[in-house]
Motif scaffolding. Sequence first.
Motif, PDB file in Angstrom:
ATOM      1  N   GLN A 108       1.343  12.875  -3.088  1.00  0.00           N
ATOM      2  CA  GLN A 108       1.585  11.459  -2.822  1.00  0.00           C
ATOM      3  C   GLN A 108       1.373  11.083  -1.358  1.00  0.00           C
ATOM      4  OE1 GLN A 108       5.633  11.079  -4.295  1.00  0.00           O
ATOM      5  NE2 GLN A 108       4.890  10.362  -6.283  1.00  0.00           N
ATOM      6  N   LEU A 109       0.987  12.045  -0.522  1.00  0.00           N
ATOM      7  CA  LEU A 109       0.851  11.750   0.899  1.00  0.00           C
ATOM      8  C   LEU A 109      -0.157  10.637   1.156  1.00  0.00           C
ATOM      9  CD1 LEU A 109       1.021  15.205   2.734  1.00  0.00           C
ATOM     10  CD2 LEU A 109       2.830  13.553   2.307  1.00  0.00           C
ATOM     11  N   PHE A 110      -1.295  10.676   0.504  1.00  0.00           N
ATOM     12  CA  PHE A 110      -2.335   9.677   0.760  1.00  0.00           C
ATOM     13  C   PHE A 110      -1.842   8.277   0.421  1.00  0.00           C
ATOM     14  CE2 PHE A 110      -5.849   6.992  -0.683  1.00  0.00           C
ATOM     15  CZ  PHE A 110      -6.653   6.992   0.451  1.00  0.00           C
ATOM     16  N   GLN A 111      -1.212   8.128  -0.740  1.00  0.00           N
ATOM     17  CA  GLN A 111      -0.726   6.812  -1.151  1.00  0.00           C
ATOM     18  C   GLN A 111       0.332   6.290  -0.185  1.00  0.00           C
ATOM     19  OE1 GLN A 111       0.869   6.639  -5.133  1.00  0.00           O
ATOM     20  NE2 GLN A 111       1.814   4.630  -4.802  1.00  0.00           N
ATOM     21  N   LYS A 112       1.256   7.149   0.217  1.00  0.00           N
ATOM     22  CA  LYS A 112       2.316   6.721   1.135  1.00  0.00           C
ATOM     23  C   LYS A 112       1.748   6.399   2.520  1.00  0.00           C
ATOM     24  CE  LYS A 112       6.116   9.112  -1.162  1.00  0.00           C
ATOM     25  NZ  LYS A 112       7.153  10.170  -1.065  1.00  0.00           N
TER      26      LYS A 112
ATOM     27  N   GLU B 210       0.273   2.936   2.264  1.00  0.00           N
ATOM     28  CA  GLU B 210       1.351   1.941   2.232  1.00  0.00           C
ATOM     29  C   GLU B 210       1.922   1.728   3.635  1.00  0.00           C
ATOM     30  OE1 GLU B 210       4.107   3.523  -0.546  1.00  0.00           O
ATOM     31  OE2 GLU B 210       2.935   2.960  -2.326  1.00  0.00           O
ATOM     32  N   SER B 211       2.073   2.819   4.377  1.00  0.00           N
ATOM     33  CA  SER B 211       2.632   2.734   5.727  1.00  0.00           C
ATOM     34  C   SER B 211       1.660   2.050   6.681  1.00  0.00           C
ATOM     35  CB  SER B 211       2.986   4.135   6.232  1.00  0.00           C
ATOM     36  OG  SER B 211       3.976   4.731   5.414  1.00  0.00           O
ATOM     37  N   LYS B 212       0.362   2.286   6.514  1.00  0.00           N
ATOM     38  CA  LYS B 212      -0.641   1.594   7.324  1.00  0.00           C
ATOM     39  C   LYS B 212      -0.548   0.086   7.118  1.00  0.00           C
ATOM     40  CE  LYS B 212      -4.292   5.144   7.371  1.00  0.00           C
ATOM     41  NZ  LYS B 212      -5.660   5.429   6.885  1.00  0.00           N
ATOM     42  N   GLU B 213      -0.417  -0.334   5.865  1.00  0.00           N
ATOM     43  CA  GLU B 213      -0.326  -1.758   5.563  1.00  0.00           C
ATOM     44  C   GLU B 213       0.957  -2.349   6.160  1.00  0.00           C
ATOM     45  OE1 GLU B 213      -0.990  -5.539   4.436  1.00  0.00           O
ATOM     46  OE2 GLU B 213      -2.398  -3.862   4.555  1.00  0.00           O
TER      47      GLU B 213
ATOM     48  N   GLY C 158      11.582  18.320   2.944  1.00  0.00           N
ATOM     49  CA  GLY C 158      12.237  19.367   3.731  1.00  0.00           C
ATOM     50  C   GLY C 158      12.911  18.853   4.991  1.00  0.00           C
ATOM     51  N   GLY C 159      12.778  17.560   5.266  1.00  0.00           N
ATOM     52  CA  GLY C 159      13.421  16.960   6.430  1.00  0.00           C
ATOM     53  C   GLY C 159      12.500  16.736   7.619  1.00  0.00           C
ATOM     54  N   SER C 160      11.251  17.178   7.538  1.00  0.00           N
ATOM     55  CA  SER C 160      10.319  16.994   8.648  1.00  0.00           C
ATOM     56  C   SER C 160       9.904  15.529   8.766  1.00  0.00           C
ATOM     57  CB  SER C 160       9.063  17.853   8.451  1.00  0.00           C
ATOM     58  OG  SER C 160       9.387  19.215   8.435  1.00  0.00           O
ATOM     59  N   VAL C 161       9.800  15.059  10.011  1.00  0.00           N
ATOM     60  CA  VAL C 161       9.339  13.691  10.258  1.00  0.00           C
ATOM     61  C   VAL C 161       7.820  13.675  10.133  1.00  0.00           C
ATOM     62  CG1 VAL C 161       9.200  11.827  11.933  1.00  0.00           C
ATOM     63  CG2 VAL C 161      11.275  13.224  11.813  1.00  0.00           C
ATOM     64  N   TRP C 162       7.311  12.903   9.192  1.00  0.00           N
ATOM     65  CA  TRP C 162       5.868  12.840   8.980  1.00  0.00           C
ATOM     66  C   TRP C 162       5.252  11.644   9.703  1.00  0.00           C
ATOM     67  CZ3 TRP C 162       3.569  10.447   3.977  1.00  0.00           C
ATOM     68  CH2 TRP C 162       2.167  10.414   4.076  1.00  0.00           C
ATOM     69  N   LEU C 163       5.779  10.444   9.462  1.00  0.00           N
ATOM     70  CA  LEU C 163       5.213   9.237  10.046  1.00  0.00           C
ATOM     71  C   LEU C 163       6.246   8.520  10.921  1.00  0.00           C
ATOM     72  CD1 LEU C 163       3.328   7.716   6.971  1.00  0.00           C
ATOM     73  CD2 LEU C 163       2.357   9.098   8.815  1.00  0.00           C
ATOM     74  N   GLY C 164       5.812   8.156  12.101  1.00  0.00           N
ATOM     75  CA  GLY C 164       6.647   7.372  12.992  1.00  0.00           C
ATOM     76  C   GLY C 164       5.991   6.027  13.246  1.00  0.00           C
ATOM     77  N   LEU C 165       6.811   4.996  13.423  1.00  0.00           N
ATOM     78  CA  LEU C 165       6.288   3.660  13.696  1.00  0.00           C
ATOM     79  C   LEU C 165       6.846   3.174  15.027  1.00  0.00           C
ATOM     80  CD1 LEU C 165       4.711   1.131  12.709  1.00  0.00           C
ATOM     81  CD2 LEU C 165       6.881   0.312  11.743  1.00  0.00           C
TER      82      LEU C 165
END
Length: 253
Positions: A22-26, A29-32, A147-154
Amino acid sequence: MNEQERMLKDLLTGQKFEESDQLFQKLEESKEMARAYAVASNGIAVLSDFYENVSYIYSGLLGRTLGLDDFSKDATSSFEQDIFDKIPSEELLERHILELRFYRFLEANGIKDKSDYKMVSLIHFNQDNGFLMPVLHCTRYVRILPGGSVWLGLCTYVPFTDIPQGFEGCIINQRTGETIRSQQCEQYDIQLLSVRQLEVLTLLAKGEGSKQIAEKLCISVNTVSRHRQDILIRLNVTNTAAAVKIGLRMHLI
């Protein structure tokens, strides 16, 4: 890139990331979400992908005023260096230190819903006319992996003219409104180095050499050398002078 920025980048991009279908879809969504924020606020929104070490920069009126494109992608860094270059160096240093404390605060307190919190600071942008534009800067971790890792920051930037007296950077719980001052997070700085590494760094700050440190701590010179090298690695610097400077600035010593 200063020492704190390198430290912060290594901390975030060096996390353990889990693969997901689901990484690509999320991500899309986050880009938008970032694009919509920039348009609605007339500010700037930067989506940082710490897994791929990529950043997506969306500009409203503020960004265009600064000469930024409506959209750009930096495939070489998850940090918005073009924007950082517009911030006075001392304020940029404070911003990086606050995010280091923000990250450690979330980790030290075992906070699973990291997206509930945001980091807020006041910075300025250098303008061509020589004036400084006050800007409210916020950092949020919007996507956390299982697992708790931060993937995307805004990171968001909007003009901020009504500046309260004595305004300081802080961490805010967006669910409860609780405010955590940067000074309250200083206790987590100490976790960066071990007790022995802190002892060695303290003696280095006093001008002691490896032989003197070995005698005072009752360890071998080789052990001191190993600790010195480990300190450089942990602080992400290349020499002792820089390590001492960071240690003093972050109140490690």
